[in-house]
Design an enzyme around this catalytic site. Structure first.
Site, PDB file in Angstrom:
ATOM      1  N   SER A 137      -4.167   2.524  -8.997  1.00 37.60           N
ATOM      2  CA  SER A 137      -5.172   2.761  -9.499  1.00 37.60           C
ATOM      3  C   SER A 137      -6.121   3.490 -10.725  1.00 37.60           C
ATOM      4  O   SER A 137      -4.934   2.710 -11.875  1.00 37.60           O
ATOM      5  CB  SER A 137      -4.135   4.497  -9.261  1.00 37.60           C
ATOM      6  OG  SER A 137      -4.806   5.548  -9.713  1.00 37.60           O
TER       7      SER A 137
ATOM      8  N   ASN B  86       1.079  -1.653  -0.126  1.00 42.05           N
ATOM      9  CA  ASN B  86       0.092  -0.181  -0.198  1.00 42.05           C
ATOM     10  C   ASN B  86       1.007   1.550  -0.283  1.00 42.05           C
ATOM     11  O   ASN B  86       0.404   2.298  -0.340  1.00 42.05           O
ATOM     12  CB  ASN B  86      -0.829   0.003   1.326  1.00 42.05           C
ATOM     13  CG  ASN B  86      -1.415   0.907   1.997  1.00 42.05           C
ATOM     14  OD1 ASN B  86      -2.395   1.841   0.577  1.00 42.05           O
ATOM     15  ND2 ASN B  86      -0.972   2.049   2.014  1.00 42.05           N
TER      16      ASN B  86
ATOM     17  N   TYR C 124       3.802   9.630 -11.443  1.00 37.97           N
ATOM     18  CA  TYR C 124       2.537   8.690 -10.227  1.00 37.97           C
ATOM     19  C   TYR C 124       1.862   7.919 -11.170  1.00 37.97           C
ATOM     20  O   TYR C 124       0.985   7.182 -10.884  1.00 37.97           O
ATOM     21  CB  TYR C 124       1.109   9.778  -9.542  1.00 37.97           C
ATOM     22  CG  TYR C 124       0.481   8.881  -8.786  1.00 37.97           C
ATOM     23  CD1 TYR C 124       1.094   8.398  -7.512  1.00 37.97           C
ATOM     24  CD2 TYR C 124      -0.776   8.818  -9.329  1.00 37.97           C
ATOM     25  CE1 TYR C 124      -0.045   7.744  -6.938  1.00 37.97           C
ATOM     26  CE2 TYR C 124      -1.323   8.111  -8.729  1.00 37.97           C
ATOM     27  CZ  TYR C 124      -1.172   7.518  -7.567  1.00 37.97           C
ATOM     28  OH  TYR C 124      -1.952   7.098  -6.918  1.00 37.97           O
TER      29      TYR C 124
ATOM     30  N   LYS D  69       2.123   3.692 -11.467  1.00 40.12           N
ATOM     31  CA  LYS D  69       0.732   3.116 -11.171  1.00 40.12           C
ATOM     32  C   LYS D  69       0.557   2.162 -11.948  1.00 40.12           C
ATOM     33  O   LYS D  69      -0.360   0.494 -11.730  1.00 40.12           O
ATOM     34  CB  LYS D  69      -0.198   3.811 -10.693  1.00 40.12           C
ATOM     35  CG  LYS D  69       0.335   4.631  -9.103  1.00 40.12           C
ATOM     36  CD  LYS D  69       0.037   3.143  -8.243  1.00 40.12           C
ATOM     37  CE  LYS D  69       0.072   3.328  -6.872  1.00 40.12           C
ATOM     38  NZ  LYS D  69       0.233   3.010  -5.353  1.00 40.12           N
TER      39      LYS D  69
END
Length: 252
Positions: A143, A88, A156, A160
């Protein structure tokens, strides 16, 4: 409380935010919880213990191989086994939206170190113990952004997207050892970090909600049941898959 009874679950980045929500929910299902975070997770441990659960916090830098290996060793010394790893920990809510030309290499590398190298390093640390028992569940948190190509967060979104392929390849390698590897992909969650980052909240919330079939904010609690499914034996014949939970913004 029987769904995760006596399962030893490591959750990275669980000292706060969504990770803490995962930890408390899994503890309520009977799991023994390990909070592996660079931050102090003792407050979450106390909350879990106050409700009769078992939990420990181990300071862990998920991007550092030595730190992750030490964490895995400490877990097995305390509980005797490792059943579930939930990758996570990630850098997200602290980032500023910006065109990709304005992202400097140092920031790119920092995001990749935590968001991509972290799940790799942590899986590498725990898999030998899972193989020993012929059982394991690895849940990687991705995501909805890789499916959309969300702009102004290139590092980011790229990180992901890497999680999706890491999951598939790792699932192929570990299937013969009784280890399932799957991805949970949330949408924009109204987490502590997002609430504190006014720019993310102001610029992303309205268009994201407009794109959803279920038009409301996503809360951390919306992810609990899907996570339990992937972390438990309910998903025993499922591996290499991605479960998107975002109110119907991404449909794939």
């Amino acid at each position: 409380m029987s769904r995760m009874k006596d399962k030893v679950v490591i959750i990275t980045g669980a000292a706060q935010g969504i990770g803490a929500t995962y930890a408390k929910a899994l503890a309520e299902e009977g799991a023994d919880i390990v909070i592996a975070d660079i931050l102090d997770g003792t407050s979450v441990v106390r909350e879990i213990e106050a409700k009769g659960g078992k939990a420990i916090a181990i300071k862990t830098d998920v991007a550092d191989e030595t730190s992750a290996a030490a964490m895995a060793t400490a877990v097995t010394q305390r509980f005797g086994r490792i059943d579930v790893l939930i990758n996570n920990a990630a850098i997200y809510a602290s980032l500023n939206l910006k065109p990709f030309e304005e992202i400097d290499v140092a920031e790119w590398d920092k995001v990749m170190a935590v968001n991509v190298r972290g799940p790799f390093v942590c899986a590498k640390a725990v898999v030998p113990y899972m193989k020993r028992n012929g059982y394991g569940r690895i849940v990687n948190i991705s995501s909805g952004t890789p499916f959309k190509g969300t702009p102004n967060l290139l590092h980011y979104v790229t990180s992901k997207g890497a999680i999706l392929t890491l999951t598939r390849a790792l699932a192929r390698e570990l299937g013969d050892h009784g280890i399932c590897v799957n991805t949970l992909a949330p949408g924009l969650v109204l987490s502590e970090g997002v609430i504190e980052n006014a720019e993310l909240r102001d610029r992303l919330t309205a268009p994201v909600i407009a794109s959803r079939a279920i038009k409301r904010d996503q809360l951390p609690e919306d992810l609990i049941t899907p996570l339990l499914f992937l972390a438990s034996d309910d998903s025993a014949f499922m591996t290499g898959e991605t479960l998107v939970v975002d109110g119907g913004s991404v449909m794939h």
